[in-house]
Scaffold this motif. Structure first.
Motif, PDB file in Angstrom:
ATOM      1  N   SER A 169      28.255  35.181  42.482  1.00  0.00           N
ATOM      2  CA  SER A 169      29.350  36.018  41.328  1.00  0.00           C
ATOM      3  C   SER A 169      30.514  35.037  41.199  1.00  0.00           C
ATOM      4  CB  SER A 169      29.961  37.065  42.238  1.00  0.00           C
ATOM      5  OG  SER A 169      30.340  36.784  43.281  1.00  0.00           O
ATOM      6  N   GLY A 170      30.404  33.920  41.475  1.00  0.00           N
ATOM      7  CA  GLY A 170      31.513  32.847  41.075  1.00  0.00           C
ATOM      8  C   GLY A 170      31.858  31.744  42.061  1.00  0.00           C
ATOM      9  N   PHE A 171      32.359  30.813  41.625  1.00  0.00           N
ATOM     10  CA  PHE A 171      32.629  29.507  42.580  1.00  0.00           C
ATOM     11  C   PHE A 171      34.098  29.237  42.475  1.00  0.00           C
ATOM     12  CE2 PHE A 171      27.766  29.263  41.977  1.00  0.00           C
ATOM     13  CZ  PHE A 171      27.681  28.903  43.401  1.00  0.00           C
ATOM     14  N   SER A 172      34.530  28.549  43.602  1.00  0.00           N
ATOM     15  CA  SER A 172      35.737  27.878  43.460  1.00  0.00           C
ATOM     16  C   SER A 172      35.768  26.438  44.132  1.00  0.00           C
ATOM     17  CB  SER A 172      36.731  28.839  44.322  1.00  0.00           C
ATOM     18  OG  SER A 172      36.975  30.096  43.735  1.00  0.00           O
ATOM     19  N   LEU A 184      36.448  28.388  39.523  1.00  0.00           N
ATOM     20  CA  LEU A 184      35.847  27.601  38.408  1.00  0.00           C
ATOM     21  C   LEU A 184      34.831  28.653  37.369  1.00  0.00           C
ATOM     22  CD1 LEU A 184      33.966  24.936  40.631  1.00  0.00           C
ATOM     23  CD2 LEU A 184      36.033  24.797  39.355  1.00  0.00           C
ATOM     24  N   THR A 185      34.814  29.856  37.805  1.00  0.00           N
ATOM     25  CA  THR A 185      34.082  30.554  37.263  1.00  0.00           C
ATOM     26  C   THR A 185      34.359  30.925  35.712  1.00  0.00           C
ATOM     27  OG1 THR A 185      34.116  32.151  39.298  1.00  0.00           O
ATOM     28  CG2 THR A 185      33.137  33.228  37.083  1.00  0.00           C
ATOM     29  N   PRO A 186      35.683  30.952  35.312  1.00  0.00           N
ATOM     30  CA  PRO A 186      35.815  31.048  33.828  1.00  0.00           C
ATOM     31  C   PRO A 186      35.505  29.664  32.959  1.00  0.00           C
ATOM     32  CG  PRO A 186      37.920  31.760  34.877  1.00  0.00           C
ATOM     33  CD  PRO A 186      36.836  31.189  36.128  1.00  0.00           C
ATOM     34  N   LEU A 187      35.331  28.537  33.686  1.00  0.00           N
ATOM     35  CA  LEU A 187      35.056  27.367  33.245  1.00  0.00           C
ATOM     36  C   LEU A 187      33.421  27.438  32.865  1.00  0.00           C
ATOM     37  CD1 LEU A 187      37.159  24.719  35.023  1.00  0.00           C
ATOM     38  CD2 LEU A 187      37.620  25.841  32.694  1.00  0.00           C
ATOM     39  N   GLU A 191      32.465  31.384  26.390  1.00  0.00           N
ATOM     40  CA  GLU A 191      31.766  32.216  25.493  1.00  0.00           C
ATOM     41  C   GLU A 191      30.573  31.509  24.620  1.00  0.00           C
ATOM     42  OE1 GLU A 191      33.353  35.239  24.521  1.00  0.00           O
ATOM     43  OE2 GLU A 191      34.373  34.577  26.298  1.00  0.00           O
ATOM     44  N   GLU A 192      30.446  30.217  24.850  1.00  0.00           N
ATOM     45  CA  GLU A 192      29.003  29.808  24.288  1.00  0.00           C
ATOM     46  C   GLU A 192      27.809  30.151  25.249  1.00  0.00           C
ATOM     47  OE1 GLU A 192      27.064  25.552  23.202  1.00  0.00           O
ATOM     48  OE2 GLU A 192      29.100  25.642  23.952  1.00  0.00           O
ATOM     49  N   VAL A 193      28.388  30.151  26.461  1.00  0.00           N
ATOM     50  CA  VAL A 193      26.659  30.338  27.304  1.00  0.00           C
ATOM     51  C   VAL A 193      26.753  31.834  27.297  1.00  0.00           C
ATOM     52  CG1 VAL A 193      28.082  30.678  29.488  1.00  0.00           C
ATOM     53  CG2 VAL A 193      25.594  29.851  29.329  1.00  0.00           C
ATOM     54  N   LYS A 194      27.719  32.677  27.115  1.00  0.00           N
ATOM     55  CA  LYS A 194      27.564  34.064  27.351  1.00  0.00           C
ATOM     56  C   LYS A 194      26.821  34.634  26.036  1.00  0.00           C
ATOM     57  CE  LYS A 194      31.225  36.765  28.788  1.00  0.00           C
ATOM     58  NZ  LYS A 194      32.398  37.189  29.231  1.00  0.00           N
TER      59      LYS A 194
END
Length: 281
Positions: A169-172, A184-187, A191-194
């Protein structure tokens, strides 16, 4: 007759004292781990008794597969896989470092819903082995066997100063002492990969995925790997590895293809510059 009966009785007692065994064979070497006594043997000779984490008998946890690696300094790393069952079935992975010199050993246990959420192996940095567990990170000096425990859960990589934690679900990325960390999740979910993932769903199942609400629900399911057994699409993040100053990840989309009438997984590679991230801490 009495002697024969006594020998038969003693043989039966010896067999009952032995437990189920896991074996691993590589390069002509046979490793055997007795799950009742936790005794590890190499080619029939005892290496050590492993101090493995206690399993939860109420959840019917059990280990069923064994792999053995030699570490960069010639010690042994046992990787034990298994499963547990309760409200949901989940996976187990146990890492156990064993000294080749004196059999001293340390172990941790990792629990996760999917194999892709399990660290594949240990990390090694300048004579140190790092073993990741669900509730702690062990650093072991490969020469002396000295152990240092860090209260870091679900870690994937470390260089001895920074540590990568998280999961599907996400990384830090944060400092090993826990003072500072960076999400790190927002990075990773740009928008491109989504947009690429949404196009995939729109092409395969336009009736179910066409509106903003549909895709909002999809992204809210990020990391819910317990849904793999259903037809609901699930996006999740995976750490692939570190190389040449970069941390490599993948966004994976587990989805149902109406054209193929089966489930499939699409992978979108992602990469972050470690130096740039460190500067943000």
């Amino acid at each position: 007759m009495l002697l024969a009966a006594l020998l038969f009785f003693l043989a039966g007692c010896a067999e009952q004292g032995e437990g189920p065994k896991l074996t691993y064979r590589q390069d002509g070497e046979l490793y055997t781990l007795d799950l009742a006594s936790n005794v590890l043997q190499l080619n029939g000779q005892k290496l050590t008794r492993c101090d493995l984490p206690e399993l939860n008998s109420d959840g019917e946890e059990r280990l069923c597969e064994l792999w053995v690696e030699r570490t960069p300094d010639g010690n042994y790393l046992l990787i034990l896989d298994g499963f547990g069952s309760g409200a949901l079935t989940y996976g187990l992975r146990c890492f156990c470092w064993v000294s080749a010199e004196n059999g001293e050993n340390w172990a941790v246990l990792y629990r996760a819903f999917s194999n892709e959420e399990m660290p594949q192996t240990a990390c090694y940095t300048e004579g140190r082995a790092w073993l990741s567990g669900s509730d702690r990170l062990l650093c072991i000096d490969e020469t002396t066997g000295k152990r240092t425990v860090y209260p870091v859960a679900y870690s994937w990589w470390t260089d001895g100063e920074l540590v990568l934690t998280g999961g599907a679900s996400g990384f830090s990325l944060g400092e090993l002492d826990g003072e500072r960390s960076f999400d790190l999740t927002p990075l990773l979910l740009t928008e491109e990969v989504k947009a690429q993932a949404e196009e995939l769903l729109r092409d395969n199942d336009p009736r179910a995925y066409s509106t903003l609400e549909d895709f909002e629900f999809f992204w809210n399911c990020l990391g819910r790997t317990e849904l793999f057994g259903t037809s609901d699409p699930v996006p999740y993040l995976v750490f692939v590895g570190a190389q040449e100053g970069k941390l490599d990840f993948e966004l994976r989309c587990h989805y149902y293809s109406t054209t193929e009438n089966c489930t499939d997984t699409a992978c979108f590679p992602l990469s972050l510059d470690l130096r740039e991230i460190a500067e943000m801490l």
